[in-house]
Write a protein that holds these residues in place. Structure first.
Motif, mmCIF file in Angstrom:
data_model
loop_
_atom_site.group_PDB
_atom_site.id
_atom_site.type_symbol
_atom_site.label_atom_id
_atom_site.label_comp_id
_atom_site.label_asym_id
_atom_site.label_seq_id
_atom_site.Cartn_x
_atom_site.Cartn_y
_atom_site.Cartn_z
ATOM 1 N N LYS A 1 0.844 -1.189 0.000
ATOM 2 C CA LYS A 1 0.000 0.000 0.000
ATOM 3 C C LYS A 1 0.887 1.250 0.000
ATOM 4 O O LYS A 1 1.835 1.355 0.768
ATOM 5 C CB LYS A 1 -0.901 0.004 1.234
ATOM 6 C CG LYS A 1 -1.841 1.188 1.279
ATOM 7 C CD LYS A 1 -2.699 1.154 2.520
ATOM 8 C CE LYS A 1 -3.541 2.416 2.551
ATOM 9 N NZ LYS A 1 -4.319 2.516 3.781
ATOM 10 N N GLY A 2 0.567 2.180 -0.880
ATOM 11 C CA GLY A 2 1.326 3.426 -0.980
ATOM 12 C C GLY A 2 2.375 3.417 -2.069
ATOM 13 O O GLY A 2 2.885 4.461 -2.449
ATOM 14 N N ILE A 3 2.729 2.236 -2.576
ATOM 15 C CA ILE A 3 3.722 2.154 -3.644
ATOM 16 C C ILE A 3 2.999 2.058 -4.977
ATOM 17 O O ILE A 3 2.202 1.148 -5.203
ATOM 18 C CB ILE A 3 4.667 0.960 -3.456
ATOM 19 C CG1 ILE A 3 5.507 1.146 -2.193
ATOM 20 C CG2 ILE A 3 5.581 0.801 -4.671
ATOM 21 C CD1 ILE A 3 6.488 0.031 -1.900
ATOM 22 N N THR A 4 3.281 3.029 -5.832
ATOM 23 C CA THR A 4 2.730 3.051 -7.180
ATOM 24 C C THR A 4 3.855 2.762 -8.154
ATOM 25 O O THR A 4 4.886 3.440 -8.134
ATOM 26 C CB THR A 4 2.116 4.431 -7.501
ATOM 27 O OG1 THR A 4 1.137 4.743 -6.498
ATOM 28 C CG2 THR A 4 1.482 4.447 -8.870
ATOM 29 N N VAL A 5 3.656 1.752 -8.988
ATOM 30 C CA VAL A 5 4.688 1.324 -9.930
ATOM 31 C C VAL A 5 4.135 1.436 -11.338
ATOM 32 O O VAL A 5 2.981 1.083 -11.596
ATOM 33 C CB VAL A 5 5.117 -0.129 -9.640
ATOM 34 C CG1 VAL A 5 6.098 -0.638 -10.681
ATOM 35 C CG2 VAL A 5 5.717 -0.237 -8.246
ATOM 36 N N GLU A 6 4.987 1.949 -12.241
ATOM 37 C CA GLU A 6 4.591 1.990 -13.647
ATOM 38 C C GLU A 6 5.780 1.617 -14.517
ATOM 39 O O GLU A 6 6.934 1.830 -14.135
ATOM 40 C CB GLU A 6 4.051 3.361 -14.033
ATOM 41 C CG GLU A 6 5.046 4.484 -13.957
ATOM 42 C CD GLU A 6 4.428 5.837 -14.324
ATOM 43 O OE1 GLU A 6 3.206 5.930 -14.450
ATOM 44 O OE2 GLU A 6 5.198 6.778 -14.494
ATOM 45 N N GLU A 7 5.465 1.029 -15.649
ATOM 46 C CA GLU A 7 6.519 0.672 -16.597
ATOM 47 C C GLU A 7 6.984 1.934 -17.306
ATOM 48 O O GLU A 7 6.173 2.798 -17.669
ATOM 49 C CB GLU A 7 6.008 -0.354 -17.608
ATOM 50 C CG GLU A 7 7.095 -0.856 -18.531
ATOM 51 C CD GLU A 7 6.618 -1.937 -19.487
ATOM 52 O OE1 GLU A 7 7.436 -2.352 -20.321
ATOM 53 O OE2 GLU A 7 5.437 -2.347 -19.410
ATOM 54 N N ILE A 8 8.285 2.039 -17.487
ATOM 55 C CA ILE A 8 8.883 3.170 -18.195
ATOM 56 C C ILE A 8 9.770 2.618 -19.301
ATOM 57 O O ILE A 8 10.001 1.404 -19.380
ATOM 58 C CB ILE A 8 9.701 4.073 -17.234
ATOM 59 C CG1 ILE A 8 10.800 3.271 -16.530
ATOM 60 C CG2 ILE A 8 8.786 4.747 -16.226
ATOM 61 C CD1 ILE A 8 11.753 4.099 -15.687
ATOM 62 N N GLY A 9 10.274 3.496 -20.153
ATOM 63 C CA GLY A 9 11.180 3.070 -21.211
ATOM 64 C C GLY A 9 12.415 2.405 -20.623
ATOM 65 O O GLY A 9 12.952 2.846 -19.618
ATOM 66 N N ILE B 1 21.916 -2.148 -23.765
ATOM 67 C CA ILE B 1 22.627 -2.938 -22.760
ATOM 68 C C ILE B 1 22.347 -4.430 -22.913
ATOM 69 O O ILE B 1 23.234 -5.255 -22.729
ATOM 70 C CB ILE B 1 22.262 -2.469 -21.341
ATOM 71 C CG1 ILE B 1 22.648 -0.996 -21.179
ATOM 72 C CG2 ILE B 1 22.947 -3.313 -20.290
ATOM 73 C CD1 ILE B 1 22.191 -0.378 -19.873
ATOM 74 N N ALA B 2 21.104 -4.763 -23.241
ATOM 75 C CA ALA B 2 20.700 -6.167 -23.360
ATOM 76 C C ALA B 2 19.602 -6.274 -24.409
ATOM 77 O O ALA B 2 18.850 -5.320 -24.624
ATOM 78 C CB ALA B 2 20.214 -6.683 -22.021
ATOM 79 N N PRO B 3 19.485 -7.434 -25.051
ATOM 80 C CA PRO B 3 18.437 -7.594 -26.072
ATOM 81 C C PRO B 3 17.017 -7.511 -25.518
ATOM 82 O O PRO B 3 16.085 -7.180 -26.237
ATOM 83 C CB PRO B 3 18.693 -8.976 -26.664
ATOM 84 C CG PRO B 3 19.961 -9.473 -26.098
ATOM 85 C CD PRO B 3 20.357 -8.589 -24.965
ATOM 86 N N HIS B 4 16.861 -7.832 -24.227
ATOM 87 C CA HIS B 4 15.538 -7.819 -23.614
ATOM 88 C C HIS B 4 15.616 -7.085 -22.285
ATOM 89 O O HIS B 4 16.525 -7.324 -21.480
ATOM 90 C CB HIS B 4 15.029 -9.246 -23.378
ATOM 91 C CG HIS B 4 15.065 -10.085 -24.615
ATOM 92 N ND1 HIS B 4 14.105 -10.000 -25.588
ATOM 93 C CD2 HIS B 4 15.972 -10.994 -25.037
ATOM 94 C CE1 HIS B 4 14.413 -10.826 -26.568
ATOM 95 N NE2 HIS B 4 15.544 -11.439 -26.255
ATOM 96 N N SER B 5 14.656 -6.193 -22.041
ATOM 97 C CA SER B 5 14.650 -5.456 -20.776
ATOM 98 C C SER B 5 13.259 -4.920 -20.479
ATOM 99 O O SER B 5 12.444 -4.735 -21.378
ATOM 100 C CB SER B 5 15.655 -4.300 -20.817
ATOM 101 O OG SER B 5 15.311 -3.377 -21.822
ATOM 102 N N VAL B 6 13.036 -4.689 -19.207
ATOM 103 C CA VAL B 6 11.823 -4.028 -18.747
ATOM 104 C C VAL B 6 12.249 -3.126 -17.588
ATOM 105 O O VAL B 6 13.119 -3.489 -16.797
ATOM 106 C CB VAL B 6 10.728 -5.040 -18.320
ATOM 107 C CG1 VAL B 6 11.158 -5.887 -17.143
ATOM 108 C CG2 VAL B 6 9.411 -4.342 -18.040
ATOM 109 N N ALA B 7 11.667 -1.920 -17.532
ATOM 110 C CA ALA B 7 12.042 -0.956 -16.501
ATOM 111 C C ALA B 7 10.793 -0.457 -15.785
ATOM 112 O O ALA B 7 9.745 -0.257 -16.404
ATOM 113 C CB ALA B 7 12.797 0.212 -17.119
ATOM 114 N N LEU B 8 10.949 -0.247 -14.481
ATOM 115 C CA LEU B 8 9.855 0.229 -13.637
ATOM 116 C C LEU B 8 10.286 1.480 -12.893
ATOM 117 O O LEU B 8 11.449 1.625 -12.521
ATOM 118 C CB LEU B 8 9.479 -0.829 -12.601
ATOM 119 C CG LEU B 8 9.158 -2.223 -13.098
ATOM 120 C CD1 LEU B 8 8.978 -3.171 -11.917
ATOM 121 C CD2 LEU B 8 7.919 -2.205 -13.970
#
Length: 192
Positions: free
Chosen positions: A27-35, A40-47
């Motif tokens: 509760k209180g933590i809001t997470v969103e995907e960003i660019g 650096i790597a062929p596959h990535s995900v950033a939050l």
């Protein structure tokens, strides 16, 4: 999280991205995907995350999951987690010579608590103090702590990414002065 749609995306990375998407944050933590970084790597995900209580921002952070199926010698594996967590702290706290060691222990203790196995852990803790002058002289003094870290998570069918996500969530709480409470302990309203 578009990475999960591609048939050329490795199954291990698709599984990790699905775990990110399924994560239930504190509760209180809001997470969103960003660019995410592309070179650096062929596959990535950033939050990106913000931990707030009411109108007050307690802490903020970013987490990047990198994957190179061919492996990376510097990582000692095929995955790498890159983490950043930051919060304002009391002016007295930033001058404490033990702050860096304590802040780093928040990271290592959180990984251990959530049984998030890893290798090649590295990072820095930066405590900074800022005083404004001139036209900005009326601004309050500011003290911050930042924890930058990266590690190679052990991920497979029996070792999910989830423990690493919970560890990062705990780090956001610790750096913001809101550590997770032990099971059965309740925080009084309006207290931190």
């Amino acid at each position: 999280m578009a990475e999960t749609r591609s048939s050329t995306t490795p199954a291990a990375f698709r599984r990790a991205v699905a775990e990110v998407a399924a994560m239930t944050w504190r509760k209180g933590i809001t997470v969103e995907e960003i660019g995410s970084p592309q070179r650096i790597a062929p596959h990535s995900v950033a939050l990106s995350a913000e931990f707030t209580e009411g109108e007050e921002q307690v802490s903020s952070g970013r987490l990047i999951l990198l994957h190179d199926p061919a492996g990376n010698d510097a990582w000692h594996g095929t995955f790498r987690v890159v983490s950043f967590a930051r919060a304002e702290v009391d002016l007295e706290m930033v001058a404490d010579p033990l702050l860096p060691e304590v802040a780093w222990s928040w990271m290592t203790d959180a990984l251990e608590l959530h049984r998030a196995r890893y290798a090649a852990l590295a990072g820095t803790v930066t405590a900074s103090y800022g005083k404004s002058f001139g036209e900005m002289g009326d601004a309050a003094d500011q003290a911050d702590v930042e924890i930058r870290s990266s590690w190679t998570p052990v991920l497979d069918d029996k070792e999910p990414l989830t423990g690493h996500l919970f560890a990062w969530q705990d780090l956001l709480g610790h750096v913001g002065g809101r550590p997770p409470l032990p099971p059965g302990v309740v925080q009084f309203p309006g207290r931190s």
